[in-house]
Structures are given as structure tokens and as C-alpha cells.
Design a protein around this motif. Sequence first.
Motif, PDB file in Angstrom:
ATOM      1  N   LYS A  43       0.652  -1.112   0.160  1.00 21.63           N
ATOM      2  CA  LYS A  43      -0.314   0.075   0.058  1.00 21.63           C
ATOM      3  C   LYS A  43       0.753   1.340   0.439  1.00 21.63           C
ATOM      4  O   LYS A  43       2.298   1.378   0.387  1.00 21.63           O
ATOM      5  CB  LYS A  43      -1.169   0.533   1.287  1.00 21.63           C
ATOM      6  N   GLU A  44       0.248   1.918  -1.026  1.00 22.40           N
ATOM      7  CA  GLU A  44       1.263   2.972  -0.780  1.00 22.40           C
ATOM      8  C   GLU A  44       0.653   4.255   0.557  1.00 22.40           C
ATOM      9  O   GLU A  44      -0.616   4.735   0.984  1.00 22.40           O
ATOM     10  CB  GLU A  44       0.264   4.608  -1.844  1.00 22.40           C
ATOM     11  N   PRO A  45       1.981   4.560   1.905  1.00 24.86           N
ATOM     12  CA  PRO A  45       1.223   5.275   2.672  1.00 24.86           C
ATOM     13  C   PRO A  45       0.309   6.167   2.950  1.00 24.86           C
ATOM     14  O   PRO A  45       0.916   7.275   1.864  1.00 24.86           O
ATOM     15  CB  PRO A  45       2.827   5.415   3.663  1.00 24.86           C
ATOM     16  N   GLY A  46      -0.735   6.778   3.192  1.00 22.00           N
ATOM     17  CA  GLY A  46      -1.870   7.804   3.450  1.00 22.00           C
ATOM     18  C   GLY A  46      -2.612   7.267   2.424  1.00 22.00           C
ATOM     19  O   GLY A  46      -3.064   8.500   2.286  1.00 22.00           O
ATOM     20  N   GLU A  47      -2.608   6.410   1.712  1.00 20.16           N
ATOM     21  CA  GLU A  47      -3.324   6.148   0.202  1.00 20.16           C
ATOM     22  C   GLU A  47      -4.232   5.917   0.271  1.00 20.16           C
ATOM     23  O   GLU A  47      -3.701   4.126  -0.143  1.00 20.16           O
ATOM     24  CB  GLU A  47      -2.451   7.295  -0.720  1.00 20.16           C
ATOM     25  N   LYS A  48      -5.343   5.227   0.512  1.00 22.52           N
ATOM     26  CA  LYS A  48      -5.626   4.165   0.767  1.00 22.52           C
ATOM     27  C   LYS A  48      -6.159   3.332  -0.814  1.00 22.52           C
ATOM     28  O   LYS A  48      -6.294   1.921  -1.027  1.00 22.52           O
ATOM     29  CB  LYS A  48      -6.936   3.965   1.711  1.00 22.52           C
ATOM     30  N   ASP A  49      -5.840   4.020  -1.676  1.00 21.77           N
ATOM     31  CA  ASP A  49      -6.580   4.145  -3.043  1.00 21.77           C
ATOM     32  C   ASP A  49      -5.531   3.630  -4.514  1.00 21.77           C
ATOM     33  O   ASP A  49      -5.478   3.487  -5.316  1.00 21.77           O
ATOM     34  CB  ASP A  49      -7.010   5.012  -3.746  1.00 21.77           C
ATOM     35  N   GLY A  91       8.138  -2.315 -11.784  1.00 21.13           N
ATOM     36  CA  GLY A  91       7.802  -1.729 -10.373  1.00 21.13           C
ATOM     37  C   GLY A  91       6.371  -1.425 -11.287  1.00 21.13           C
ATOM     38  O   GLY A  91       7.000  -0.134 -11.958  1.00 21.13           O
ATOM     39  N   TYR A  92       5.523  -0.792 -10.802  1.00 14.81           N
ATOM     40  CA  TYR A  92       4.702   0.217 -11.533  1.00 14.81           C
ATOM     41  C   TYR A  92       3.650   0.680  -9.501  1.00 14.81           C
ATOM     42  O   TYR A  92       3.019  -0.039  -8.510  1.00 14.81           O
ATOM     43  CB  TYR A  92       2.375  -0.837 -11.828  1.00 14.81           C
ATOM     44  N   TYR A  93       2.544   1.827 -10.928  1.00 15.88           N
ATOM     45  CA  TYR A  93       2.115   2.608  -9.571  1.00 15.88           C
ATOM     46  C   TYR A  93       0.860   2.529  -9.678  1.00 15.88           C
ATOM     47  O   TYR A  93       0.858   3.185 -11.176  1.00 15.88           O
ATOM     48  CB  TYR A  93       3.270   3.912  -9.286  1.00 15.88           C
ATOM     49  N   VAL A  94      -0.220   2.021  -8.818  1.00 16.23           N
ATOM     50  CA  VAL A  94      -1.653   1.836  -9.913  1.00 16.23           C
ATOM     51  C   VAL A  94      -2.780   3.024  -8.294  1.00 16.23           C
ATOM     52  O   VAL A  94      -2.430   2.628  -7.125  1.00 16.23           O
ATOM     53  CB  VAL A  94      -1.502   0.585  -9.476  1.00 16.23           C
ATOM     54  N   ASP A  95      -2.878   3.210  -8.879  1.00 18.57           N
ATOM     55  CA  ASP A  95      -3.842   4.694  -9.096  1.00 18.57           C
ATOM     56  C   ASP A  95      -5.807   4.187  -8.656  1.00 18.57           C
ATOM     57  O   ASP A  95      -5.751   4.092 -10.016  1.00 18.57           O
ATOM     58  CB  ASP A  95      -3.544   5.840  -9.213  1.00 18.57           C
TER      59      ASP A  95
END
Length: 106
Positions: A43-49, A91-95
Motif C-alpha cells: 500500500k502507498e503510505p497514507g493513500e488507501k486507493d 515496478g508499477y504504481y496503481v491508482d
Amino acid sequence: APKQGTRQPAVIAEPDIHHALWIVHDNPKLGVRNGMECLIETKEPGEKDRVRVITGVTDFSGNVKSSGIGKLAGSENELGSECIRVRNAKGYYVDYKEVESRVSRD
């Protein structure tokens, strides 16, 4: 041949151990096999989505003390006593707010 007066970057031979992603954890029961393809999500710290995803191939899984990681032989740290080494990491960043989703009937 390089033009006279231009410098070429120095090529530094590093041990192959440095061309990988090391992940330190605290779960000795994780059970990762060498050569296994993996997908790791965090999980991205502080970002639930939002999440970060790493894919690759494991080539070491075991105790930090026997891994050869770092300069202090046999040291453990506050992050855990186990580690995984991942090669060919991507690496991938998913929003999830930006990802299209639909229900499939297949």
C-alpha cells in the motif's frame, strides 16, 4: 572511437549481488522458492486507493544473516530478520481511482 578530449564514463564492475532488489521482512513462514515468479503489492503510505506493485523472479529467500546483504555480516535490523532477493524487477504504481473497471460476464 571517442573524440579526442571527451571522457568516457568509467565502467565499474560490481558484484552481481548488487543488481537485484532486496526485500527485508519478518515472516519466516513466507515460503518463497528460488526461481519463482513473484508479484508483490504494498500500500502507498497514507493513500488507501493507491498501491505499488513489483514483479520479478526470486533467486534468494532466507535469513538476513546468511544472505550476504549489506556490509555488516550477520546483522539484523528493525525491519525483519528474513529477506528475498528479486531479479528482473519491474515496478508499477496503481491508482485505483484512475483504473477503468467493468464487470465481465465471461
